[in-house]
Design a protein around this motif. Structure first.
Motif, PDB file in Angstrom:
ATOM      1  N   MET A   1       0.842  -1.201   0.000  1.00 25.44           N
ATOM      2  CA  MET A   1       0.000   0.000   0.000  1.00 25.44           C
ATOM      3  C   MET A   1       0.880   1.256   0.000  1.00 25.44           C
ATOM      4  N   ALA A   2       0.501   2.227  -0.837  1.00 27.62           N
ATOM      5  CA  ALA A   2       1.285   3.471  -0.909  1.00 27.62           C
ATOM      6  C   ALA A   2       1.240   4.188   0.440  1.00 27.62           C
ATOM      7  N   THR A   3       2.402   4.682   0.884  1.00 27.95           N
ATOM      8  CA  THR A   3       2.451   5.423   2.148  1.00 27.95           C
ATOM      9  C   THR A   3       2.509   6.923   1.904  1.00 27.95           C
ATOM     10  N   THR A   4       2.810   7.315   0.660  1.00 30.11           N
ATOM     11  CA  THR A   4       2.769   8.734   0.312  1.00 30.11           C
ATOM     12  C   THR A   4       1.605   8.946  -0.650  1.00 30.11           C
ATOM     13  N   PHE A   5       1.152  10.189  -0.729  1.00 26.83           N
ATOM     14  CA  PHE A   5      -0.028  10.477  -1.561  1.00 26.83           C
ATOM     15  C   PHE A   5       0.172   9.930  -2.983  1.00 26.83           C
ATOM     16  N   PRO A   6      -0.777   9.125  -3.490  1.00 30.33           N
ATOM     17  CA  PRO A   6      -0.556   8.449  -4.778  1.00 30.33           C
ATOM     18  C   PRO A   6      -0.625   9.385  -5.989  1.00 30.33           C
ATOM     19  N   VAL A   7       0.420   9.337  -6.802  1.00 30.79           N
ATOM     20  CA  VAL A   7       0.475  10.073  -8.066  1.00 30.79           C
ATOM     21  C   VAL A   7       0.542   9.040  -9.181  1.00 30.79           C
ATOM     22  N   VAL A   8      -0.397   9.128 -10.126  1.00 31.16           N
ATOM     23  CA  VAL A   8      -0.509   8.125 -11.180  1.00 31.16           C
ATOM     24  C   VAL A   8      -0.191   8.757 -12.526  1.00 31.16           C
ATOM     25  N   ASP A   9       0.745   8.159 -13.259  1.00 29.44           N
ATOM     26  CA  ASP A   9       1.101   8.606 -14.608  1.00 29.44           C
ATOM     27  C   ASP A   9       0.246   7.811 -15.595  1.00 29.44           C
ATOM     28  N   LEU A  10      -0.815   8.458 -16.124  1.00 26.71           N
ATOM     29  CA  LEU A  10      -1.738   7.744 -17.025  1.00 26.71           C
ATOM     30  C   LEU A  10      -1.076   7.346 -18.335  1.00 26.71           C
ATOM     31  N   GLY A  11      -0.012   8.084 -18.706  1.00 25.16           N
ATOM     32  CA  GLY A  11       0.702   7.750 -19.948  1.00 25.16           C
ATOM     33  C   GLY A  11       1.274   6.343 -19.913  1.00 25.16           C
ATOM     34  N   LEU A  12       1.528   5.814 -18.729  1.00 29.90           N
ATOM     35  CA  LEU A  12       2.132   4.474 -18.602  1.00 29.90           C
ATOM     36  C   LEU A  12       1.154   3.358 -18.959  1.00 29.90           C
ATOM     37  N   LEU A  13      -0.142   3.701 -19.092  1.00 25.47           N
ATOM     38  CA  LEU A  13      -1.117   2.675 -19.492  1.00 25.47           C
ATOM     39  C   LEU A  13      -0.833   2.145 -20.897  1.00 25.47           C
ATOM     40  N   GLN A  14      -0.135   2.957 -21.690  1.00 25.67           N
ATOM     41  CA  GLN A  14       0.177   2.552 -23.074  1.00 25.67           C
ATOM     42  C   GLN A  14       1.519   1.830 -23.162  1.00 25.67           C
ATOM     43  N   THR A  15       2.112   1.480 -22.016  1.00 27.90           N
ATOM     44  CA  THR A  15       3.441   0.853 -22.024  1.00 27.90           C
ATOM     45  C   THR A  15       3.379  -0.491 -21.307  1.00 27.90           C
ATOM     46  N   GLU A  16       4.553  -1.098 -21.150  1.00 27.35           N
ATOM     47  CA  GLU A  16       4.613  -2.392 -20.445  1.00 27.35           C
ATOM     48  C   GLU A  16       4.290  -2.238 -18.952  1.00 27.35           C
ATOM     49  N   LYS A  17       4.126  -0.974 -18.507  1.00 30.78           N
ATOM     50  CA  LYS A  17       3.806  -0.739 -17.096  1.00 30.78           C
ATOM     51  C   LYS A  17       2.302  -0.602 -16.857  1.00 30.78           C
ATOM     52  N   ARG A  18       1.478  -1.068 -17.803  1.00 33.92           N
ATOM     53  CA  ARG A  18       0.023  -0.943 -17.674  1.00 33.92           C
ATOM     54  C   ARG A  18      -0.493  -1.620 -16.391  1.00 33.92           C
ATOM     55  N   ALA A  19      -0.078  -2.858 -16.171  1.00 33.06           N
ATOM     56  CA  ALA A  19      -0.579  -3.612 -15.008  1.00 33.06           C
ATOM     57  C   ALA A  19      -0.181  -2.917 -13.699  1.00 33.06           C
ATOM     58  N   GLU A  20       1.048  -2.437 -13.656  1.00 31.57           N
ATOM     59  CA  GLU A  20       1.553  -1.739 -12.469  1.00 31.57           C
ATOM     60  C   GLU A  20       0.758  -0.451 -12.213  1.00 31.57           C
ATOM     61  N   THR A  21       0.410   0.250 -13.315  1.00 29.07           N
ATOM     62  CA  THR A  21      -0.343   1.510 -13.206  1.00 29.07           C
ATOM     63  C   THR A  21      -1.778   1.242 -12.741  1.00 29.07           C
ATOM     64  N   LEU A  22      -2.401   0.207 -13.302  1.00 31.74           N
ATOM     65  CA  LEU A  22      -3.756  -0.166 -12.863  1.00 31.74           C
ATOM     66  C   LEU A  22      -3.748  -0.539 -11.382  1.00 31.74           C
ATOM     67  N   ASP A  23      -2.682  -1.212 -10.965  1.00 27.51           N
ATOM     68  CA  ASP A  23      -2.559  -1.610  -9.571  1.00 27.51           C
ATOM     69  C   ASP A  23      -2.448  -0.398  -8.647  1.00 27.51           C
ATOM     70  N   LYS A  24      -1.730   0.610  -9.140  1.00 29.72           N
ATOM     71  CA  LYS A  24      -1.570   1.850  -8.361  1.00 29.72           C
ATOM     72  C   LYS A  24      -2.920   2.562  -8.201  1.00 29.72           C
ATOM     73  N   ILE A  25      -3.727   2.567  -9.273  1.00 25.63           N
ATOM     74  CA  ILE A  25      -5.070   3.167  -9.215  1.00 25.63           C
ATOM     75  C   ILE A  25      -5.944   2.362  -8.238  1.00 25.63           C
ATOM     76  N   LYS A  26      -5.851   1.048  -8.319  1.00 29.77           N
ATOM     77  CA  LYS A  26      -6.644   0.160  -7.442  1.00 29.77           C
ATOM     78  C   LYS A  26      -6.295   0.435  -5.972  1.00 29.77           C
ATOM     79  N   ASP A  27      -5.010   0.502  -5.681  1.00 28.20           N
ATOM     80  CA  ASP A  27      -4.563   0.762  -4.307  1.00 28.20           C
ATOM     81  C   ASP A  27      -5.064   2.130  -3.820  1.00 28.20           C
ATOM     82  N   ALA A  28      -4.984   3.137  -4.707  1.00 29.69           N
ATOM     83  CA  ALA A  28      -5.436   4.485  -4.341  1.00 29.69           C
ATOM     84  C   ALA A  28      -6.935   4.490  -4.046  1.00 29.69           C
TER      85      ALA A  28
END
Length: 320
Positions: A1-28
């Motif tokens: 779980m994020a301990t600092t305020f979550p900042v999400v880079d939506l541009g990463l959804l178009q890269t190999e980091k899509r799953a990681e980015t979705l996970d960050k949104i889910k956690d937030a």
């Protein structure tokens, strides 16, 4: 779980980091009820223009009016905490189902056009985000948008606020603590003057000002539809002794006659004690209740809606 305020880079959804980015949104969504978006697809040029024209409009049309209100109420000399008003200067624009952008007085034509364009971009961003939430929740694409739809589509509007310098910030809030009644809130805020705080684990935490970002928070309706998997979070605005804070909050809400209820798929997956946690109601009825209880806890609102829960006809939500 994020301990600092979550900042999400939506541009990463178009890269190999899509799953990681979705996970960050889910956690937030599960642990914060708030997150900040960068690379969200709305250009810096558009945001800079909106900010410039909003600040010019405040100076020209609203600042003096605010000072007169403060003087008339004797607010600069208060000695005890004020709990029945907010230190803010605001106006509202409705976009959906019907726009009022060309009816609100005192706005220059260029500003009206810029705000209309900005609203269209935010509407698209809101709908894209709802589909990302569907993906994270295991709901069919389009489920949340359809749940908000009602007979005339969603309700969408913008509250344009300025929080001027306050001589007694310890006694007057810019905006008293509350959760938002609606669906998804998209905030474009001042990147220099801070003030927005959210309540997490019993502590007030600053939502960091960040240039060209859009802050997202979840309203009560998403808490109901997700059966409490996601929560609306209490937040407030504290005012500063110097600097005026700009805040442009756009609310993507259900249509007034939309029937709101927990998604059956999520109720099925819930633990037994959480299966019947939330009521079923017409959004407009909830808003009537909220109008008088905005600055009180949300749980009694949910209980009150349960008490008047009617046999609202619910047909399955088609997502095709």
């Amino acid at each position: 779980m994020a301990t600092t305020f979550p900042v999400v880079d939506l541009g990463l959804l178009q890269t190999e980091k899509r799953a990681e980015t979705l996970d960050k949104i889910k956690d937030a969504c599960e642990n914060w009820g708030f997150f900040e978006l960068v690379n969200h697809g709305i250009s810096h040029e558009v945001l800079d223009t909106v900010e410039k024209l909003t600040k010019e409009h405040y100076k020209k049309c609203m600042e003096q009016r605010f000072k007169e209100m403060v003087a008339s109420k004797g607010l600069e000399a208060v000695q005890t905490e004020i709990d029945d008003l907010d230190w803010e200067s605001t106006f509202y624009l409705k976009h959906l189902p019907v726009s009022t952008v060309y009816e609100v007085p005192d706005l220059e034509d260029k500003y009206r056009n810029v705000m209309k364009d900005f609203a269209l971009r935010l509407e698209k961003l809101a709908e894209d985000l709802l589909d990302l939430l569907c993906e994270n929740l295991g709901l069919e694409q389009g489920y949340l948008k359809k749940a908000f739809y009602g007979s005339k589509g969603p309700t969408f509007g913008t509250k344009v606020s300025n929080y001027p310098p306050c001589p007694k910030p310890e006694l007057i809030k810019g905006l008293r603590a509350h959760t938002d009644a609606g669906g998804l809130i998209l905030l474009f805020q001042d990147d220099k003057v801070s003030g927005l705080q959210l309540l997490k684990d019993g502590n007030w935490i600053d939502v960091p000002p960040m240039k060209h970002s859009i802050v997202i928070n979840l309203g009560d309706q998403l808490e109901v539809i997700t059966n409490g998997k996601y929560k609306s979070i209490e937040h407030r605005v504290i005012v500063q002794q110097d600097g005026t804070r700009m805040s442009i909050a756009s609310f993507y809400n259900p249509g007034s006659d939309a029937v709101i209820f927990p998604a059956p798929e999520l109720v099925e997956k819930a633990e037994e004690e959480n299966k019947l946690k939330y009521p079923k109601f017409v959004f407009e009825d909830y808003m009537k209740l909220y109008a008088g209880l905005k600055f009180q806890a949300k749980e009694p609102r949910f209980e009150a809606m349960k008490a008047v829960e009617t046999t609202v006809n619910i047909s399955p939500i088609e997502t095709v």
